[in-house]
Structure formats: C-alpha cells, structure tokens
Design a protein around this motif. Structure first.
Motif, short mmCIF file in Angstrom:
data_model
loop_
_atom_site.label_atom_id
_atom_site.label_comp_id
_atom_site.label_asym_id
_atom_site.label_seq_id
_atom_site.Cartn_x
_atom_site.Cartn_y
_atom_site.Cartn_z
N HIS A 242 -13.82 10.12 27.38
CA HIS A 242 -12.95 9.75 28.50
C HIS A 242 -13.38 10.57 29.71
N VAL A 243 -13.94 9.91 30.74
CA VAL A 243 -14.31 10.65 31.95
C VAL A 243 -13.46 10.19 33.12
N ILE A 244 -13.13 11.14 33.98
CA ILE A 244 -12.30 10.84 35.15
C ILE A 244 -13.20 10.84 36.38
N THR A 245 -13.18 9.71 37.10
CA THR A 245 -13.99 9.65 38.32
C THR A 245 -13.14 9.14 39.47
N THR A 246 -13.72 9.20 40.65
CA THR A 246 -13.09 8.63 41.86
C THR A 246 -13.94 7.47 42.33
N LYS A 247 -13.32 6.30 42.40
CA LYS A 247 -14.06 5.13 42.88
C LYS A 247 -14.38 5.36 44.38
N GLY A 248 -15.63 5.12 44.76
CA GLY A 248 -16.02 5.33 46.16
C GLY A 248 -16.41 6.75 46.48
N LYS A 249 -16.55 7.59 45.46
CA LYS A 249 -16.82 9.03 45.64
C LYS A 249 -17.98 9.24 46.61
N GLY A 250 -17.73 10.13 47.60
CA GLY A 250 -18.81 10.51 48.50
C GLY A 250 -18.81 9.78 49.82
N LEU A 251 -17.94 8.75 49.96
CA LEU A 251 -17.77 8.11 51.27
C LEU A 251 -16.26 8.07 51.52
N LYS A 252 -15.84 8.79 52.55
CA LYS A 252 -14.39 9.03 52.73
C LYS A 252 -13.60 7.71 52.69
N GLN A 253 -14.04 6.75 53.49
CA GLN A 253 -13.26 5.51 53.57
C GLN A 253 -13.23 4.78 52.21
N ALA A 254 -14.34 4.89 51.47
CA ALA A 254 -14.42 4.20 50.17
C ALA A 254 -13.51 4.88 49.16
N GLU A 255 -13.24 6.16 49.35
CA GLU A 255 -12.33 6.89 48.45
C GLU A 255 -10.87 6.59 48.80
N THR A 256 -10.63 6.37 50.11
CA THR A 256 -9.22 6.17 50.49
C THR A 256 -8.84 4.70 50.46
N ASP A 257 -9.74 3.81 50.87
CA ASP A 257 -9.40 2.37 50.81
C ASP A 257 -10.25 1.73 49.71
N GLN A 258 -9.91 2.06 48.46
CA GLN A 258 -10.77 1.68 47.33
C GLN A 258 -10.79 0.17 47.10
N VAL A 259 -9.71 -0.52 47.43
CA VAL A 259 -9.70 -1.98 47.25
C VAL A 259 -10.72 -2.60 48.19
N LYS A 260 -10.63 -2.25 49.46
CA LYS A 260 -11.51 -2.86 50.45
C LYS A 260 -12.96 -2.51 50.18
N TYR A 261 -13.20 -1.26 49.76
CA TYR A 261 -14.60 -0.79 49.62
C TYR A 261 -15.15 -1.11 48.23
N HIS A 262 -14.41 -1.89 47.43
CA HIS A 262 -15.01 -2.41 46.17
C HIS A 262 -16.22 -3.25 46.54
N ALA A 263 -16.05 -4.11 47.55
CA ALA A 263 -17.17 -4.90 48.11
C ALA A 263 -16.87 -5.07 49.59
N PRO A 264 -17.22 -4.05 50.42
CA PRO A 264 -16.71 -3.99 51.80
C PRO A 264 -17.38 -4.92 52.80
N GLY A 265 -18.51 -5.53 52.41
CA GLY A 265 -19.28 -6.26 53.43
C GLY A 265 -20.08 -5.26 54.24
N LEU A 266 -20.40 -5.62 55.47
CA LEU A 266 -21.22 -4.75 56.31
C LEU A 266 -20.40 -3.56 56.78
N PHE A 267 -21.03 -2.37 56.81
CA PHE A 267 -20.33 -1.20 57.37
C PHE A 267 -21.36 -0.24 57.94
N ASP A 268 -20.88 0.70 58.75
CA ASP A 268 -21.78 1.68 59.37
C ASP A 268 -22.04 2.79 58.36
N ALA A 269 -23.26 2.94 57.93
CA ALA A 269 -23.60 3.93 56.88
C ALA A 269 -23.26 5.35 57.32
N LYS A 270 -23.33 5.59 58.61
CA LYS A 270 -23.08 6.97 59.10
C LYS A 270 -21.58 7.26 59.09
N THR A 271 -20.80 6.32 59.68
CA THR A 271 -19.35 6.60 59.85
C THR A 271 -18.53 6.02 58.70
#
Ligand SMILES: Cc1ncc(C[n+]2csc(CCOP(=O)(O)OP(=O)(O)O)c2C)c(N)n1
Ligand SMILES: CC(=O)[C@@H](O)[C@H](O)COP(=O)(O)O
Ligand SMILES: [Mg+2]
Length: 586
Positions: A242-271
């Motif tokens: 059993h391992v515990i992870t964070t979906k979207g780990k390493g990109l702030k928005q992907a960690e906080t808005d995990q539903v949207k960033y499951h498949a976010p479409g185009l986004f700015d890699a920097k921001t």
C-alpha cells in the motif's frame, strides 16, 4: 550545473546502473520532462506525476521486462514509457501514428499488457504469475500497479480473491492517492482513509484474503520504496504493498485541482496555468446538454435518478450531483453495479438515467440483458463518447454499441443528430417508457447554438427526412448526420435521419425502398451488426432487392489520433462522403 541523468537513460538496464542516491534527481528531471511535453501535446497528467518515484523504483528493483509490470488503466504510465526507450518519441504520445497513451503490447516488450479500461491488472498479472509457475520460471516477478479507484472495480476483487489462494510470485501495489478522476467513493475509500489516519487496523481486508500486506508507505520517498520492494522480492506468495501518493505531485496546480489536471489540455509548463481554448458562442458539449437537461427534468420529475460509474465530470452528471446529492450517484468504477442498481430502482418506479461511456458499458453487457432488458425495466442508458473518440484510441472508441445492443430484445436504441434531439429524447424517456432505452451520443461539441429549446415529445420509432432529392437515399443515424449534411450540399440526394436503430421506422423504410434504387446507410459505429445491418435485415425480411451500401467503421480496431483525421481515415468525413455519394449518384 548538475549533469542531466534522464538523457543518459534509454532503458531500465541503464537506470539500474545509477547510484541510488542519484535517483531523486532523476525523478525531478522525469517530472519536468512529462510536464513539458503534456503541456503542449495534451494527455493525462496528474496520474503520471503521482507515480514518478514509484516508476523509477520499480524499474530499479525489478528486472524488467523479464519481471512483468502491469499498469492498471495505464494513464499513469508516461514515466514508464519514457524510461523504457520511448523518451525520444514521447512527444508523439496519443498523436496519429505516434505512441499510444496507454501501455500497448505492440509498442514495447516493457508494456506487458494492453490497458485503458480499469481494474484488469490483477487478473492479468495473476495469469502471468500462474503461467510462470507452470513453466518453472520460479524467479520471475509479476507486479500489478493499481489505483485506489480502480481497485474498487469488481474485477479487481475477483483477481484478489483468486490470487489469495495461489502461491504465485504476485505483487499488487495499491497506488492510493484518494482520487480517481473525481474523488474516489465508497466504503473501501473510507476504509483506506482510516488506515492512513491510523484509526483503522492496517488493511485486514487484504490480510483476510491471505495476502502478505505491507504499508502504507510514502510513495514519493524513493529510498523507502526501494527497500520495501527489495524486501518483498524475497517474500513468497501473493503480496500487497500500500503506497500513498499525491496525484499531480510536483506541479502545484495539478496537486490542488486534481480533477481538472487529470487531463488538463494545454497549459503553461512554467506556471502550470491552463491555456483555455475560447468557447465563445460555440455549441455546447453533448455531455453538458445531458448534464443541464437532467437537472431541468429532475426538478420537474422527482422520480428521476442519475447514476455514473466514476465519471461525474466526464459525463457532466456532476451538475445534478451538486444540486441533488441524494438523487445522483457516483458508484465508482463499477459499471456492472451501476446497471443493476438502476434496474433495482426501476422496479420501484424510479426513473434512472444511467450514464456510462459507450466503451465502458461493454463491461456491463450481461447486466443490460439479464437484469434490465429480460425484465423489461425502463432504465434510461445514456451512452456518452459513442463513436470515434480520438486520442484515447482503440480502448476507448465507442464504436460497437449499436452492434452489441441491437440484438437485445425490448431495448429501444436512439441516436440524436444534435443537442435538441438529445434533450427531447431525454424528456420523452422520463415521461414513462414501457421499455429500456439506450441513447448514444458523441464526445465533444454538438452543432446547435440555440439548443435550449422547449421540450418536444419524440414519437418512438419515428425517423425523419432532412433533405429531398432523387435517385439516391442516404440514411444516417446520430451525429454523423452533420458530415452527411455537409457532403450533400450540392447534391440532389435525399437524406433521412432514422433516429432509432430499434425499433426501425418501417413505414418510412417501405416508402424509401419503393422510391429509391440505391440506398446508403451511414453510422459512426462498426459496420458489423450496426445500423446498416439493421437496414439490410429489413430489406431481406421484406424481399427488397435495392442496392444497399453500408458506410461506417470497418471491422478493425481504429488507432488513436484526432477525431477529424480518424473519420477521414475511414471515409466518414464530408469530403470523402461527397466523393462516394457522387460515384453512386449516376
Ligand atoms: C472500466 C473503466 N471505467 C472508467 C474508466 C475511466 N477512468 C480512467 S482513469 C479513472 C480513475 C482511476 O483512478 P485510480 O485507479 O485511483 O488511478 P489514479 O488516476 O488515481 O492514478 C477512471 C474512472 C476506465 N478507464 N475504465
Ligand atoms: C484514462 C481514462 O479512461 C479516462 O481518463 C478517459 O480518457 C476519459 O475520457 P474523456 O476525456 O473522453 O472524458
Ligand atoms: Mg487514485
């Protein structure tokens, strides 16, 4: 300036030569690589970011591809692909002619099992493990990595139940990030949450199934994972980590808005900020027409219930779930359960709208026959993502539903040509049908800006004529009508929307067969057993000798790519249709 490690790794063999202390740097580089490509090429982001450390550790400890590694669903396998020889063409991910967005046996011997639909990995890994044992390959390891939403799928439990009584070299790794595409649901989710909080004995469910359970461990600490995997390698029999992870780990928005960033479409890699395509004055997505319409109807009809198996956002049932949480259910990745749940509700006079992607409904075929149609229960199936879906490719194209549903007695099958038709059939269905009905519609936008018109009841089994012409009658079903309309602008042919595959509008068909020598049928479905087959069967039952040309998806699996190009590749785009009609229109 640190020397890049990722660019020195082409296979896990090279990875395994690295010093373990360098692996965190590799993880950082792999994460950046994934972010930079998905930002411009689109695809599944959050899940792959969540398993970067786990992916590195698995290929570091196990002797892949000899040791068999299976990724459940496979949307989280971007790091796996990049580390197993596909870094240099990973930018072609999900593009036509490029690599698949999911592990695919034809693509690499590191992709030990083709995936895309959830909950299959344990059964596949167990099958491999039993085979290895029978072949005397006692050192070979078999690892299934499965998420917390996917392990709630019935098939996963079937695999665990069997594995528990075998002494095979099977390791099931639960990647627990507490979310599917939408938040995970159900008692198992609650249980796992309590295990993580320590308020629940550590996973005795798994131990009860005779697995050697270990964890939960930090799924982002490479050293912890590696030492645990090395320990487990030596443990005989079925094991569960059993391992515990964070979906979207390493990109702030992907960690906080995990539903949207499951498949976010185009986004700015920097921001990390999304690059939203302007939807101004565009027709709505079919899923939103469904989502808004079921809310409208449910406000008027208290018997209406909404059901989705783990796709509240994808189906847009989330609108109803937000407003009427006691009448709209996300049952998790459990399509079979969703169908029979709806059947049970229907026996009590409720009106269940069971929304399941066409491709995922394949998983509940017996439930449709045995629990719904045989008992003639008026369940309303809404099959979103019907037809070619695009970049998700052959595991996700919804191109078989007209064929797999048509042979089921009692079932009405309707395919709207636009959003207004979708609304009206939903309105009609909730008035109280005497049979179950399947309504199939495509992924993405429709064609009608002013879709929100007053409801009109649709007469069951009635088709309609869209254009009058001579010599040639074109019969379409569903949203492919748009391509036909475009193709025949300059042609004097007749175009009919049959609307229903079952029951057929036989009165209209008799008139058509009596007035046109050549009849062309068109569908965004396999030509095997679909709408065109229904028309051919009608002709033979009535001894018509007209020429019938069936156009649709050929009897092959269609690869991934953008929908427009895929439709062109099978001749269903307006330009090819025009050529084909012109040849027939002598
Ligand atoms: C049978 C089936 N139903 C639904 C889906 C759609 N789907 C893709 S990923 C996903 C969520 C998976 O969640 P989890 O297993 O927890 O993996 P994670 O994304 O968190 O890594 C769902 C529902 C699917 N792929 N297969
Ligand atoms: C991996 C998976 O099965 C889902 O994420 C699926 O790709 C969703 O498809 P849509 O993007 O059409 O909702
Ligand atoms: Mg998850």
């Amino acid at each position: 300036m640190q020397k890049s490690l990722l660019h020195t790794i082409h296979t896990p063999k090279e990875l395994r030569l690295l010093n373990q202390k360098d692996l965190p740097q590799l993880a950082q580089e792999l994460r950046e690589f994934i972010i930079n490509i998905v930002a411009t090429k689109e695809g599944h982001l959050g899940a792959s970011l969540g398993v970067v450390e786990l992916t590195i550790a698995l290929h570091y400890v196990f002797n892949t591809p000899i040791d068999q590694l299976i990724w459940d669903v496979g949307h989280q396998a971007y790091g796996h692909k990049i580390l197993t020889g596909r870094k240099n063409n990973f930018h072609t991910n999900r593009q036509l002619g490029g690599i698949s967005g999911f592990p695919n046996r034809n693509e690499s011997n590191y992709d030990t099992f083709g995936v895309g639909h959830a909950s299959t990995s344990i059964s596949a890994a167990l099958g491999m493990a039993i085979a290895s044992k029978l072949k005397g390959e006692f050192e070979k390891q078999h690892i299934a990595v499965i998420g917390d939403a996917s392990i709630a799928g019935g098939m996963a439990f079937e695999g665990l139940n069997h594995a528990g009584v075998t002494d095979t070299n099977l390791l099931v790794i639960l990647n627990d990030n507490a979310i599917g595409i939408d938040p995970s649901v159900g008692a198992l989710k609650m249980y796992l949450t309590n295990v993580k909080k320590g308020t629940q004995k550590r996973n005795n469910i798994i131990k009860a199934l005779n697995f050697d359970y270990s964890g939960p461990i930090d799924g982002h600490n490479i050293n912890t994972i590696i030492s645990e995997l090395k320990r487990l390698k030596k443990v005989k029999g079925p094991k569960f980590l059993h391992v515990i992870t964070t979906k979207g780990k390493g990109l702030k928005q992907a960690e906080t808005d995990q539903v949207k960033y499951h498949a976010p479409g185009l986004f700015d890699a920097k921001t990390g900020e999304l690059i939203v395509k302007s939807g101004f004055n565009q027709p709505p997505k079919y899923q939103d027409v469904f989502g808004f319409t079921i809310v409208e109807l449910a406000k008027l009809n208290k018997k209406i219930i909404g059901i989705t198996p783990a796709m509240p956002t994808g189906s847009s049932l989330k609108y109803m779930m937000d407003i009427m949480p006691d009448r709209a259910f996300d049952v998790g990745i459990a399509e079979q359960h969703a169908v029979t749940l709806a059947a049970g509700m229907a026996t009590q006079g409720l009106i269940p709208f069971c929304n399941i992607y066409s491709t995922f409904l394949q998983r509940a075929y017996d439930q449709i026959i045995h629990d719904v149609a045989l008992q003639n229960l008026p369940v309303i199936f809404c099959l979103d993502r019907a037809g070619l879906v695009g970049e998700d490719g052959p595991t996700h194209h919804g191109i078989f539903d007209l064929s797999y549903l048509r042979s089921i007695p009692n079932l009405i099958i309707f395919a709207p040509r636009n959003e207004v038709e979708l609304r009206n059939i939903m309105y009609t269905a909730q008035l109280g049908l005497k049979h179950p009905i399947a309504i199939r519609y495509p992924r993405g936008q429709g064609v009608t800006r002013n879709w929100k018109q007053a409801f009109t009841k649709i007469e069951i089994g009635k088709g309609t004529q869209l254009k009058k012409g001579d010599k040639l009658a074109i019969l379409s079903i569903g949203s492919i009508s748009k391509n036909v309309t475009e193709a025949i602008i300059d042609l004097q042919v007749s175009h009919y929307d049959l609307r229903f595959v079952k029951p057929l509008d036989e009165t209209l068909l008799h008139a058509i067969f009596k007035n046109y020598e050549t009849i062309v049928t068109i569908e965004d479905n396999s030509i095997k057993g679909g709408f065109g087959s229904a028309i051919s069967e009608f002709a033979s039952e009535n001894n018509y000798k007209n020429t019938i040309k069936i156009l649709g998806i050929p009897d092959v699996f269609i690869e991934h790519g953008d929908v427009g190009t895929l439709q062109k590749s099978v001749g269903l785009d307006a330009e090819n249709l025009k050529k084909r009609f012109s040849l027939l229109y002598r």
